[in-house]
Design an enzyme around this catalytic site. Structure first.
Site, PDB file in Angstrom:
ATOM      1  N   HIS A   1      62.065 -12.792  82.349  1.00 41.16           N
ATOM      2  CA  HIS A   1      62.935 -11.775  81.747  1.00 41.16           C
ATOM      3  C   HIS A   1      64.327 -11.754  82.346  1.00 41.16           C
ATOM      4  O   HIS A   1      65.294 -11.456  81.650  1.00 41.16           O
ATOM      5  CB  HIS A   1      62.233 -10.424  81.740  1.00 41.16           C
ATOM      6  CG  HIS A   1      61.207 -10.383  80.664  1.00 41.16           C
ATOM      7  ND1 HIS A   1      59.879 -10.606  80.897  1.00 41.16           N
ATOM      8  CD2 HIS A   1      61.352 -10.283  79.319  1.00 41.16           C
ATOM      9  CE1 HIS A   1      59.233 -10.602  79.752  1.00 41.16           C
ATOM     10  NE2 HIS A   1      60.102 -10.409  78.769  1.00 41.16           N
TER      11      HIS A   1
ATOM     12  N   ARG B   1      55.224 -18.036  82.234  1.00 44.33           N
ATOM     13  CA  ARG B   1      56.618 -18.281  81.839  1.00 44.33           C
ATOM     14  C   ARG B   1      57.618 -17.999  82.955  1.00 44.33           C
ATOM     15  O   ARG B   1      58.767 -18.426  82.888  1.00 44.33           O
ATOM     16  CB  ARG B   1      56.962 -17.446  80.598  1.00 44.33           C
ATOM     17  CG  ARG B   1      56.869 -15.960  80.831  1.00 44.33           C
ATOM     18  CD  ARG B   1      56.874 -15.180  79.538  1.00 44.33           C
ATOM     19  NE  ARG B   1      58.184 -14.672  79.182  1.00 44.33           N
ATOM     20  CZ  ARG B   1      58.407 -13.841  78.176  1.00 44.33           C
ATOM     21  NH1 ARG B   1      57.411 -13.451  77.394  1.00 44.33           N
ATOM     22  NH2 ARG B   1      59.605 -13.402  77.917  1.00 44.33           N
TER      23      ARG B   1
ATOM     24  N   CYS C   1      61.935 -14.832  67.226  1.00 43.92           N
ATOM     25  CA  CYS C   1      62.798 -14.087  68.147  1.00 43.92           C
ATOM     26  C   CYS C   1      62.672 -14.568  69.593  1.00 43.92           C
ATOM     27  O   CYS C   1      63.212 -13.951  70.493  1.00 43.92           O
ATOM     28  CB  CYS C   1      62.548 -12.588  68.043  1.00 43.92           C
ATOM     29  SG  CYS C   1      60.871 -12.115  68.472  1.00 43.92           S
TER      30      CYS C   1
ATOM     31  N   GLU D   1      52.718 -13.968  68.874  1.00 47.33           N
ATOM     32  CA  GLU D   1      53.040 -14.545  70.190  1.00 47.33           C
ATOM     33  C   GLU D   1      51.786 -14.861  70.996  1.00 47.33           C
ATOM     34  O   GLU D   1      51.866 -15.195  72.170  1.00 47.33           O
ATOM     35  CB  GLU D   1      53.982 -13.625  70.965  1.00 47.33           C
ATOM     36  CG  GLU D   1      53.539 -12.189  71.087  1.00 47.33           C
ATOM     37  CD  GLU D   1      54.549 -11.309  71.830  1.00 47.33           C
ATOM     38  OE1 GLU D   1      55.453 -11.823  72.489  1.00 47.33           O
ATOM     39  OE2 GLU D   1      54.405 -10.077  71.743  1.00 47.33           O
TER      40      GLU D   1
ATOM     41  N   ARG E   1      64.154  -4.553  72.243  1.00 43.48           N
ATOM     42  CA  ARG E   1      63.112  -4.473  73.279  1.00 43.48           C
ATOM     43  C   ARG E   1      63.146  -3.074  73.900  1.00 43.48           C
ATOM     44  O   ARG E   1      63.759  -2.870  74.957  1.00 43.48           O
ATOM     45  CB  ARG E   1      63.372  -5.512  74.365  1.00 43.48           C
ATOM     46  CG  ARG E   1      63.180  -6.964  73.937  1.00 43.48           C
ATOM     47  CD  ARG E   1      63.370  -7.893  75.138  1.00 43.48           C
ATOM     48  NE  ARG E   1      62.851  -9.220  74.911  1.00 43.48           N
ATOM     49  CZ  ARG E   1      63.618 -10.283  74.617  1.00 43.48           C
ATOM     50  NH1 ARG E   1      64.921 -10.167  74.527  1.00 43.48           N
ATOM     51  NH2 ARG E   1      63.061 -11.470  74.440  1.00 43.48           N
TER      52      ARG E   1
ATOM     53  N   ARG F   1      60.932  -2.867  68.226  1.00 43.32           N
ATOM     54  CA  ARG F   1      59.620  -3.266  68.738  1.00 43.32           C
ATOM     55  C   ARG F   1      59.079  -2.150  69.623  1.00 43.32           C
ATOM     56  O   ARG F   1      59.809  -1.623  70.480  1.00 43.32           O
ATOM     57  CB  ARG F   1      59.743  -4.558  69.559  1.00 43.32           C
ATOM     58  CG  ARG F   1      58.409  -4.978  70.137  1.00 43.32           C
ATOM     59  CD  ARG F   1      58.487  -6.319  70.820  1.00 43.32           C
ATOM     60  NE  ARG F   1      59.108  -6.223  72.137  1.00 43.32           N
ATOM     61  CZ  ARG F   1      59.296  -7.268  72.923  1.00 43.32           C
ATOM     62  NH1 ARG F   1      58.947  -8.475  72.512  1.00 43.32           N
ATOM     63  NH2 ARG F   1      59.868  -7.134  74.104  1.00 43.32           N
TER      64      ARG F   1
ATOM     65  N   ASN G   1      58.414 -17.180  73.422  1.00 39.76           N
ATOM     66  CA  ASN G   1      58.369 -17.097  74.890  1.00 39.76           C
ATOM     67  C   ASN G   1      56.937 -16.897  75.366  1.00 39.76           C
ATOM     68  O   ASN G   1      56.484 -17.538  76.313  1.00 39.76           O
ATOM     69  CB  ASN G   1      59.224 -15.929  75.391  1.00 39.76           C
ATOM     70  CG  ASN G   1      60.642 -16.010  74.901  1.00 39.76           C
ATOM     71  OD1 ASN G   1      61.112 -17.079  74.566  1.00 39.76           O
ATOM     72  ND2 ASN G   1      61.321 -14.875  74.833  1.00 39.76           N
TER      73      ASN G   1
HETATM   74  C1  PEP Z   1      58.606 -13.546  73.052  1.00 44.34           C
HETATM   75  O1  PEP Z   1      57.569 -13.433  73.713  1.00 44.34           O
HETATM   76  O2  PEP Z   1      58.972 -14.619  72.518  1.00 44.34           O
HETATM   77  C2  PEP Z   1      59.515 -12.398  72.858  1.00 44.34           C
HETATM   78  C3  PEP Z   1      60.555 -12.483  72.075  1.00 44.34           C
HETATM   79  O3  PEP Z   1      59.261 -11.262  73.547  1.00 44.34           O
HETATM   80  P1  PEP Z   1      59.531 -11.057  75.120  1.00 44.34           P
HETATM   81  O4  PEP Z   1      60.415 -12.164  75.584  1.00 44.34           O
HETATM   82  O5  PEP Z   1      60.165  -9.714  75.266  1.00 44.34           O
HETATM   83  O6  PEP Z   1      58.156 -11.124  75.686  1.00 44.34           O
HETATM   84 MG    MG Z   2      56.708 -11.524  74.176  1.00 44.33          MG
END
Ligand code: PEP
Ligand code: MG
Length: 586
Positions: free
Chosen positions: A195, A475, A512, A441, A302, A338, A464
């Site tokens: 993040h 990640r 996204c 996701e 977010r 979201r 992501n």
């Molecule tokens: C994702 O997981 O691709 C996403 C856009 O949400 P976040 O990065 O906030 O988990």
């Molecule tokens: Mg996500």
């Protein structure tokens, strides 16, 4: 000059002086000295010990007057240690016999002392270990001529162009950075879609993460070049490198100015296919800058950032104010909100239910995101009421994150319907036909996309997390970052199937995750049938420029060919070679 390689997570180049966070805890590098320098080093040591004693004395007096002499007595141990003849002798001996600088003597003697205390059976000694660490930091600080500072105070004091170096930054530290001064971020930890990395990208700050031990290598005040395109960090660069990067900076600024002219033009391919370029935000106040870059709306708000780093849980009115502000700033453009995606790496919040899931052994597979909301229905329902109230003011859509089972989606929709009843009972306005979507996701949702498509108005592919869960790679972990890749054939296969399922069901599908802003993947995604992108604001001009320079038939050919490879290396090499052939790759 020192050249270090990390993971490029936010593009751009910056040259400035470094400020290092968590600097007091770093290991001190062993630096040798000549015999003739020993007396001078011992003098520096003495001065540092004297200054530390003075500091402790002041702190003791201040504590005595505010909290009483009993609590002030805590510092008695510190005073005693700093005056301990045996300890002082050991420090001086180390400088003399090993011929090292005073800092290193302090670092190693205090570290050894802490280890000895830790190994004791006696609880009194073990409990003193934090005092030893505290003393070590205090004495080390004297060598840099710095008063006692915490990271927050260090950040607040930054008033000039700065490269921020840290072991890691929390999401709330990152969002609160002063964008006018922080020119780049470099961290020891992190991966491409951690993040911190996403936020840096959203803020338009070049960033390189996963540069092992950089916070211990760089010192505050060092000149640093950060190349966020290549993941390279140059410490105390030579004249040639400075010249090269200054020229690059000028070229980038020029290209950015020329892209400004694209702002009001549509994202349409050379053969007339129209794309929607939306943006991802964490706070409403990011909207004006995103519109400046040409965003056509918000594809991902977010909302958990309203809760992160906040000392209280925002109530319905407070949340409504934020959502209403976003609607207003968008002036009629769509807003996809979201619902809370807290948990896992987003824990820094005052909400009560997060305490209930503390210390989960596997937080990314635990009670995060929609699961946490379904565990704490009052929290969820409050947020849904706030979103619904905002829907009376403009085109708002709701999106549920991390859906992995149909039952979760259905439960979430039931809570939404309860929230609608709450508002109807209060006589409050809201959009009764609000569009409901979900993030795709998790692999289970991607594989079952056809079933999910019957129950929502839109999908948004969160690459992501989709990559993390498909290839089982955290990640945010730099150690396995080489395995985390959007180009994995299994990931491409899932994306292709999700787009196909959505197009067949005639529902909108957007993407996204960070992949959407990665130029090499844009033609591939277009070729797979994606028409909606939601990306960070700085990525919008380049993605638009690329879309306007290609034809859809070529994108389809790229997608077909990319789908024929068995390894991510082949996919990556192919996509980059195709990008090279466009104006942006040149
Ligand atoms: C994702 O997981 O691709 C996403 C856009 O949400 P976040 O990065 O906030 O988990
Ligand atoms: Mg996500």
């Amino acid at each position: 000059m020192l050249t270090l390689q990390g993971i490029a997570v936010s593009p751009g180049v910056a040259i400035a002086k470094a400020v290092v966070l968590n600097a007091d805890d770093r290991a001190v590098v062993r630096e040798s000295i000549a015999v003739s320098q020993v007396p001078a080093e011992q003098k520096r040591l003495q001065a540092a010990l004297d200054a530390s004693r003075e500091e402790v004395g002041k702190q003791m007096a201040a504590t005595a007057s505010s909290l009483g002499s009993e609590l002030a007595g805590i510092f008695g141990f510190h005073q005693g240690m700093l005056a301990d003849r045996h300890l002082i002798e050991q420090l001086n001996q180390q400088i003399k016999t090993e011929k090292v600088k005073a800092e290193y003597a302090v670092f190693s003697v205090f570290s050894r002392l802490a280890d000895t205390f830790l190994a004791q059976d006696n609880a009194f000694f073990r409990e003193r270990v934090t005092d030893i660490y505290d003393l070590k930091r205090r004495v080390l600080r004297q060598f840099h001529g710095r008063a006692e500072t915490s990271d927050e105070a260090t950040l607040a004091a930054i008033k000039t162009p700065t490269i921020l170096v840290a072991r890691d930054l929390t999401p709330s530290q990152t969002v609160n950075l002063d964008k006018t001064c922080i020119r780049a971020i470099v961290t020891d930890l992190g991966g491409r879609t951690s993040h911190t990395a996403i936020l840096a990208h959203a803020l338009g700050i070049p960033a390189v993460v996963g540069v092992a031990d950089i916070s211990q290598t760089i010192h505050s005040g060092d000149t640093v070049i950060v190349d966020g395109n290549e993941g390279v960090v140059l410490v105390n660069p030579d004249a040639n490198s400075l010249l090269k990067y200054r020229q690059l900076l000028e070229r980038e600024a020029k290209a950015e100015r020329s892209r400004g002219a694209l702002r009001d033009l549509p994202a349409v391919t050379s053969d007339g296919t129209r794309f929607a370029l939306m943006t991802n935000i964490e706070f409403p106040d990011e909207i004006p800058a995103a519109l400046e870059k040409g965003a056509e709306g918000v594809g991902l708000f977010r909302t958990e950032y309203l809760f992160l780093g906040n000392d209280h849980e925002p109530d319905e009115d407070e949340q409504f104010a934020a959502y209403a502000m976003a609607v207003k700033l968008l002036g009629g453009r769509p807003l996809t909100i979201r619902t809370l995606d807290l948990g896992a790496d987003k824990q820094d919040s005052a909400i009560e239910s997060l305490r209930r899931i503390e210390n989960e052994p596997n937080p990314f597979l635990g009670c995060r995101s929609i699961r946490l909301c379904l565990l704490d229905v009052p929290l969820f329902r409050t947020q849904l009421r706030a979103i619904l109230r905002a829907s009376a003011l403009g085109p708002v859509r709701i999106m549920f994150p991390l859906i992995s089972h149909l039952s979760e989606l259905r439960q979430a929709k039931m809570v939404l319907s309860d929230a609608m009843h709450d508002l109807a009972d209060r006589g409050m306005a809201f959009d009764r036909h609000i569009r409901i979507g979900m993030m795709v996701e998790v692999p289970s949702a991607a594989i079952q996309a056809t079933a999910f498509a019957k129950e929502v108005d839109f999908f948004s592919i969160g690459t992501n997390d989709l990559v993390q869960y498909t290839v089982a790679v955290d990640r945010g972990n730099e150690r396995v970052a080489n395995l985390y890749t959007d180009a994995h054939p299994a990931v491409l296969h899932l994306i292709k199937e999700v787009i196909r399922a959505a197009n067949r069901a005639k529902i909108e599908v957007s993407l996204c995750g960070e992949m959407g802003g990665n130029l090499a993947f844009v033609p591939l995604l277009a070729g797979l049938g994606l028409r909606h992108f939601s990306i960070t604001p700085p990525a919008i001009p380049q993605v638009k420029e690329l879309i306007r320079s290609v034809g859809l038939e070529r994108c389809k050919r790229i997608a077909r060919k990319a789908g024929s490879f068995d390894t991510e290396q082949e996919v990556t090499a192919f996509l980059h070679s195709e990008l090279e052939k466009t104006a942006l790759g040149a």
